[in-house]
Scaffold this motif. Structure first.
Motif, PDB file in Angstrom:
ATOM      1  N   THR A 316     -47.619 -82.239  44.151  1.00  0.00           N
ATOM      2  CA  THR A 316     -48.761 -83.128  44.352  1.00  0.00           C
ATOM      3  C   THR A 316     -48.487 -84.508  43.770  1.00  0.00           C
ATOM      4  O   THR A 316     -48.939 -85.516  44.317  1.00  0.00           O
ATOM      5  N   ALA A 317     -47.726 -84.562  42.667  1.00  0.00           N
ATOM      6  CA  ALA A 317     -47.372 -85.875  42.114  1.00  0.00           C
ATOM      7  C   ALA A 317     -46.553 -86.671  43.121  1.00  0.00           C
ATOM      8  O   ALA A 317     -46.808 -87.859  43.343  1.00  0.00           O
ATOM      9  N   GLY A 320     -48.594 -88.042  45.810  1.00  0.00           N
ATOM     10  CA  GLY A 320     -49.357 -89.214  45.387  1.00  0.00           C
ATOM     11  C   GLY A 320     -48.481 -90.399  45.015  1.00  0.00           C
ATOM     12  O   GLY A 320     -48.993 -91.423  44.566  1.00  0.00           O
ATOM     13  N   ASP A 322     -46.587 -90.622  42.550  1.00  0.00           N
ATOM     14  CA  ASP A 322     -46.753 -90.778  41.108  1.00  0.00           C
ATOM     15  C   ASP A 322     -45.464 -90.354  40.404  1.00  0.00           C
ATOM     16  O   ASP A 322     -45.029 -89.213  40.538  1.00  0.00           O
TER      17      ASP A 322
END
Lengths: 410, 410
Positions: A316-317, A320, A322
């Motif tokens: 998920t990072a 994103g 990120d």
């Protein structure tokens, strides 16, 4: 393909794939689901075709997997049938009967043994494959026009957002041999075994034992090194067929002339096919390559890499954009493999972000953010312990994955 | 709490929690992040307080975890400091120095040894905890008014959507002893070890060795049986403090009067706290209880249950209210544990959906759909092989998880 939104990681177009001597392709509508598309693929293979395969290690395999496992012991193939829309897994005696009926009907058509017919199915688990639909689909396929690789690749797909095929070639015994593969899969894709449905065809003459060894070797760094969601299918199957139409002296072992070239070509093809699958991971927006070095062994490196590749927080990072390398630390730490925090080094792309157990002093997030903004992300982890290394490929975890899978069966 | 949307699985209110003799609570603002809330918790513990703990098995633990592991060998506690907003993990010597500074300053305030001060931190990985902020926060805490359990439970939280606390009691040596616990955590929550930050306080007199044994036993079926995302934190810590203020004859082993009652109460409290965490799983809309029976061993049952609990495809199906039991079959098959497809039985709630390797004949999906529409879902799997059993708890995988984690750090 039922999904019309093409993966942003898809290649620009389906490649031009050459014919493979000894292979004929046909597709038909068995109507396993209420859809307007072909869903049964029928490949006929010249007499003398050898076959090898790697199959799911699931303890709950489909009857197709069991059928292929048994038939592979004989090493001879005359046909391949692939059903899309119903995996026929976990269906008891009715499922087994469906596979037997398909093999018998196809063997009758071709005048071969049922054990020369290989069957694979993909789709929902738990619904017996309807024999009447399969038989009607087969009859239509027997009389259908020949089709090309693209039509076959489309017909074996389910939630795939694009058809997947690849080719390569090698010089064996003074002759050019061709290898073509088609593959399907975008969810329930996981490590440590043959994954998805993949089919490789070559006109090389290859004895079944050597073909099996070469396929197993090619599988290890390709299909066994990709993951979409860590979930392992009941039906994963990769089969390789060698028709012998190229006329080379058959490859029997590593000492045969051209054996190395053939092995290398098969490995290249399997890698291409594996990348096509992970690029179509459900909901994927980024392809993630994870290279682990400095582990105590290659096996240990692979496990650490897969721990990163399957971590929802890492995935998920990346989704994103990120640069949350702390989650990579977490995934290394939880892998259960030898690791020492204060020897750990991590990079994103070409940028070293952590070294010796902490962030690098001069760390500048700008180039990392730029790297993460692209469609292809590289994570490098050095454990600083030994020479073990492994590279695996995964995709990010996005809202798209949730949307696809929170309402797939209904 | 930084997240204002409360989990739909949250209990209706924070419970009334009694004071625990020998424990004083204070909170303060260290301003580890740019936020308008308390983020440093300071608990003082009466002289003679014993302590036990279970800590993450991550190979990349935070310096706080290392500090606690060492201090636990002495078994004595006078204070607990909890920092929220920065986990201080993977920060090298600077991180270790921050923990030492916190322990030294607190020890100086209380006139105890630094090894009597326990420290835990939670938040982003990779940023050294700023010592100046920690010291200013400590100084504010030293002089703050006493606060209640709710304020402490709120102060230790990060992405939690509600504060978490629970209580129970037991009769030990003719006296009622009180146990209170607070806990935080909603992501990076995974099996097979102490999970998250949890703190249990009791006024019972308990020798450290027995407290450790009782906590380890209580941990196994509670914190080690929950999972939100299969991702194991670098900082997981559960500590239990026993002040002795209740005045009972100290519990020293299983033969001490009241030992069984205390063990049972501690186990009950840990279970309550674990359920509070999984109910606040990031993005969770459903609590999933997975009971596996008929395995070859309890350990094998636990692994199969965790394979189901961590399967993204099972979790998204539950999120979508889809009775897709084929994905449960898949997760059993991939667990790597002994299983036989044709002995497998699966139920959702009270409804048997599959038995003997296929769907039950009379299967009616309506009651299953009704069960899945609720906030609490039960999945039962019987492997039909032996007497091994395990129950674990998880939550579903939703768009909320993606939203929270695709942009957490930034």
């Amino acid at each position: 393909m039922t999904d019309t939104s093409r993966s942003p990681l898809a290649p620009p177009a389906f490649p031009d794939l050459p014919a493979v001597g000894g292979v004929e392709l046909r597709v038909a509508r068995a109507r396993y689901k209420d859809w307007n598309r072909c869903d049964l693929t029928f490949a006929t293979l010249a007499e003398g075709t050898t076959v090898a395969g790697v199959l799911t290690q699931s303890k709950c395999p489909s009857p197709e997997v069991e059928w292929c496992r048994k038939a592979l012991t004989l090493g001879q193939a005359r046909a391949l049938i692939v059903n899309a829309g119903n995996s026929n897994a976990f269906t008891g005696q009715r499922g087994r009967a469906a596979v037997e009926a398909i093999a018998a009907r196809t063997a009758g058509q071709l005048g071969c043994q049922p054990s020369n017919v290989f069957v694979a199915s993909t789709g929902v688990i738990g619904v017996p494959l309807p024999i009447d639909k399969a038989e009607a689909g087969l009859d239509a396929a027997f009389t259908a026009q020949l089709c090309d690789w693209r039509a076959a690749a489309e017909t074996i797909g389910t939630t795939d957002t694009y058809p997947k095929g690849a080719t390569t070639s090698a010089i064996v015994d003074g002759r050019r041999v061709t290898l073509v593969g088609i593959i399907k899969g975008s969810g329930m894709i996981a490590p440590d075994m043959a994954t998805m449905l993949g089919f490789v065809f070559t006109d090389a003459a290859v004895e079944a034992g050597f073909l099996q060894a070469a396929l197993a070797a090619a599988n290890a760094p390709s299909f066994s090194c990709i993951t979409v969601d860590g979930d392992t299918s009941t039906s994963d199957t990769v089969l390789a067929f060698a028709t012998g139409a190229a006329g080379n002296a058959p490859l029997v072992d590593d000492d045969s002339p051209g054996a190395d070239a053939f092995r290398a070509a098969l490995a290249d093809l399997c890698h291409q096919l594996a990348m096509l699958v992970v690029r179509d991971g459900e909901g994927a927006t980024k392809l993630i390559e994870i290279a682990v070095t400095g582990a105590e062994s290659d096996r240990s490196a692979h496990r650490v890499a897969m721990s990163i590749a399957n971590s929802p927080l890492v995935k998920t990072a990346i989704a994103g954009g990120d640069a949350n390398w702390g989650r990579v630390v977490m995934a290394v730490g939880k892998a259960g493999e030898p690791a020492e925090r204060d020897r750990l080094a991590i990079r994103f792309g070409e940028t070293q972000v952590a070294r010796g157990g902490l962030a690098v002093e001069e760390y500048d997030e700008a180039p990392v953010a730029a790297h993460l903004a692209g469609h292809e992300v590289e994570i490098g982890v050095d454990l600083g312990l030994g020479d073990g290394r492994a590279t695996v490929w995964a995709c990010d975890l996005t809202h798209g994955y949730i949307s696809i899978n929170a309402d797939y069966r209904s």
